[in-house]
Design a protein around this motif. Structure first.
Motif, PDB file in Angstrom:
ATOM      1  N   LEU A 107       0.801  -1.012  -0.200  1.00 50.51           N
ATOM      2  CA  LEU A 107      -0.042  -0.060   0.013  1.00 50.51           C
ATOM      3  C   LEU A 107       0.891   1.285  -0.039  1.00 50.51           C
ATOM      4  O   LEU A 107       1.960   1.310   0.559  1.00 50.51           O
ATOM      5  N   THR A 108       0.421   2.382  -0.693  1.00 53.31           N
ATOM      6  CA  THR A 108       1.240   3.501  -0.768  1.00 53.31           C
ATOM      7  C   THR A 108       0.212   4.814  -0.042  1.00 53.31           C
ATOM      8  O   THR A 108      -0.967   4.647  -0.334  1.00 53.31           O
ATOM      9  N   THR A 109       0.662   5.619   0.611  1.00 49.75           N
ATOM     10  CA  THR A 109       0.108   6.655   1.130  1.00 49.75           C
ATOM     11  C   THR A 109       0.152   8.062   0.224  1.00 49.75           C
ATOM     12  O   THR A 109      -0.767   8.793   0.609  1.00 49.75           O
ATOM     13  N   GLY A 110       1.108   8.100  -0.712  1.00 51.35           N
ATOM     14  CA  GLY A 110       1.150   9.007  -1.304  1.00 51.35           C
ATOM     15  C   GLY A 110       0.917   8.758  -2.732  1.00 51.35           C
ATOM     16  O   GLY A 110      -0.252   8.067  -3.286  1.00 51.35           O
ATOM     17  N   GLU A 111       2.005   8.994  -3.687  1.00 53.19           N
ATOM     18  CA  GLU A 111       1.705   8.571  -5.178  1.00 53.19           C
ATOM     19  C   GLU A 111       1.491   7.236  -5.375  1.00 53.19           C
ATOM     20  O   GLU A 111       2.225   6.336  -4.614  1.00 53.19           O
ATOM     21  N   ALA A 112       0.823   6.730  -6.357  1.00 54.10           N
ATOM     22  CA  ALA A 112       0.677   5.462  -6.437  1.00 54.10           C
ATOM     23  C   ALA A 112       1.959   4.776  -7.093  1.00 54.10           C
ATOM     24  O   ALA A 112       2.826   5.304  -7.594  1.00 54.10           O
ATOM     25  N   HIS A 113       1.861   3.442  -6.479  1.00 59.75           N
ATOM     26  CA  HIS A 113       3.084   2.479  -7.054  1.00 59.75           C
ATOM     27  C   HIS A 113       3.108   2.589  -8.444  1.00 59.75           C
ATOM     28  O   HIS A 113       2.162   2.553  -8.985  1.00 59.75           O
ATOM     29  N   ALA A 140      -1.530  -1.257  -4.117  1.00 58.41           N
ATOM     30  CA  ALA A 140      -2.788  -0.269  -4.278  1.00 58.41           C
ATOM     31  C   ALA A 140      -2.766   0.971  -3.183  1.00 58.41           C
ATOM     32  O   ALA A 140      -1.697   0.851  -2.639  1.00 58.41           O
ATOM     33  N   ALA A 141      -3.394   1.845  -3.590  1.00 64.09           N
ATOM     34  CA  ALA A 141      -3.360   3.094  -2.470  1.00 64.09           C
ATOM     35  C   ALA A 141      -3.857   2.664  -1.321  1.00 64.09           C
ATOM     36  O   ALA A 141      -4.770   1.840  -1.165  1.00 64.09           O
ATOM     37  N   ALA A 142      -3.331   3.199  -0.406  1.00 71.98           N
ATOM     38  CA  ALA A 142      -3.822   2.653   1.135  1.00 71.98           C
ATOM     39  C   ALA A 142      -5.072   2.930   1.554  1.00 71.98           C
ATOM     40  O   ALA A 142      -5.795   2.471   2.449  1.00 71.98           O
ATOM     41  N   ALA A 156       4.160   1.759   2.229  1.00 73.35           N
ATOM     42  CA  ALA A 156       5.041   2.670   1.862  1.00 73.35           C
ATOM     43  C   ALA A 156       4.639   3.820   1.978  1.00 73.35           C
ATOM     44  O   ALA A 156       3.557   4.574   1.611  1.00 73.35           O
ATOM     45  N   VAL A 157       5.321   4.789   3.133  1.00 74.53           N
ATOM     46  CA  VAL A 157       4.834   6.368   3.567  1.00 74.53           C
ATOM     47  C   VAL A 157       5.578   6.973   2.560  1.00 74.53           C
ATOM     48  O   VAL A 157       6.621   7.748   2.938  1.00 74.53           O
ATOM     49  N   ASN A 158       5.068   7.201   1.445  1.00 73.30           N
ATOM     50  CA  ASN A 158       5.694   7.934   0.385  1.00 73.30           C
ATOM     51  C   ASN A 158       5.125   9.393   0.303  1.00 73.30           C
ATOM     52  O   ASN A 158       5.232   9.806  -0.834  1.00 73.30           O
ATOM     53  N   GLY A 159       4.440   9.936   1.117  1.00 73.24           N
ATOM     54  CA  GLY A 159       3.791  11.149   1.031  1.00 73.24           C
ATOM     55  C   GLY A 159       2.288  11.128   1.619  1.00 73.24           C
ATOM     56  O   GLY A 159       2.032  10.390   2.609  1.00 73.24           O
ATOM     57  N   GLY A 160       1.380  12.046   1.314  1.00 76.97           N
ATOM     58  CA  GLY A 160       0.361  12.234   1.979  1.00 76.97           C
ATOM     59  C   GLY A 160       0.402  12.911   3.163  1.00 76.97           C
ATOM     60  O   GLY A 160       1.314  13.005   3.786  1.00 76.97           O
ATOM     61  N   SER A 161      -0.946  13.398   3.610  1.00 79.75           N
ATOM     62  CA  SER A 161      -0.963  14.461   4.787  1.00 79.75           C
ATOM     63  C   SER A 161      -0.996  13.457   6.137  1.00 79.75           C
ATOM     64  O   SER A 161      -0.993  12.386   6.014  1.00 79.75           O
ATOM     65  N   ASP A 162      -0.468  14.018   7.088  1.00 79.78           N
ATOM     66  CA  ASP A 162      -0.557  13.456   8.612  1.00 79.78           C
ATOM     67  C   ASP A 162      -1.675  12.617   8.510  1.00 79.78           C
ATOM     68  O   ASP A 162      -1.918  11.462   9.207  1.00 79.78           O
ATOM     69  N   ALA A 163      -2.893  13.303   8.401  1.00 80.25           N
ATOM     70  CA  ALA A 163      -4.041  12.689   8.652  1.00 80.25           C
ATOM     71  C   ALA A 163      -4.526  11.464   7.995  1.00 80.25           C
ATOM     72  O   ALA A 163      -5.126  10.467   8.257  1.00 80.25           O
ATOM     73  N   ALA A 164      -3.940  11.509   6.560  1.00 81.87           N
ATOM     74  CA  ALA A 164      -4.285  10.313   5.504  1.00 81.87           C
ATOM     75  C   ALA A 164      -3.455   9.137   6.067  1.00 81.87           C
ATOM     76  O   ALA A 164      -3.517   8.162   6.173  1.00 81.87           O
TER      77      ALA A 164
END
Length: 197
Positions: A107-113, A140-142, A156-164
């Motif tokens: 799963l990714t928290t920012g941009e898609a794999h 997939a997206a988280a 993969a914590v590759n971005g996204g807001s703290d809330a996300a």
């Protein structure tokens, strides 16, 4: 009469200084020196391993049973820019240590794999059909709703807001049957992980 041991015979194929044949004597052709033979391997038994010994794998969901309601959590330090690479390396290690590809969800928290972006270019139906087949590693997206539980989840914590990210981590933990691997900045991840983790 006492026996005098013979001097050991040195073959020309043995490394070391070479003797030059005396004038008028023909040079002898070297013969192969027999050495140790490898032990025969039986079919079905593993031979000697080369390379590093893999670390023990996490227990599979069936092995865990009722003993653990919460998956084991591993944190791999990585920057937001390096989180995808760290996740890919974690997946490679999981597969090298015996995990089946269908047991792993990334799963990714920012941009898609890049794999997810590529597969989605063929349409949502074929993308989710691969998820449902559970025959390969799925990316997939988280925050995707249709994701089912798999024994191992890599985030993969590759971005996204703290809330996300704060919402993605407990959701990923709920989807992980035995092992949750989080690739990201340790300070950020530890601050956003739920207190029960």
């Amino acid at each position: 009469m006492p026996l005098i041991p013979e001097e050991p015979q040195i073959h020309e194929s043995v490394p070391g200084p070479r003797a030059v044949p005396a004038a008028g004597r023909p040079a002898m052709t070297p013969r192969p020196v027999p050495g140790p033979r490898p032990a025969p391997t039986r079919s079905g038994s593993p031979g000697p391993r080369s390379g590093p010994v893999p670390s023990p794998r996490a227990p599979r969901a069936a092995e865990v049973g009722a003993q653990a309601a919460t998956p084991q959590i591993q944190l791999i330090p990585a920057s937001a820019q390096g989180a995808l690479d760290a996740a890919d390396e974690a997946v490679d290690l999981l597969l090298d240590t015996g995990r089946s590809p269908g047991e792993v969800l990334v799963l990714t928290t920012g941009e898609a794999h890049p794999w997810a972006a590529h597969e989605l270019s063929f349409g949502e139906a074929s993308y989710w059909a691969q998820h449902d087949a559970a025959e390969d590693v799925f990316y997939a997206a988280a925050d995707a709703d249709r994701i089912s539980t798999r024994p191992v989840v890599v985030v993969a914590v590759n971005g996204g807001s703290d809330a996300a990210v704060a919402g993605a981590l407990p959701a990923a933990m709920a989807r992980a049957g035995a092992l949750l691997i989080v690739c990201g900045d340790p300070q950020r991840v530890n601050a956003l992980l739920p207190a029960s983790a």
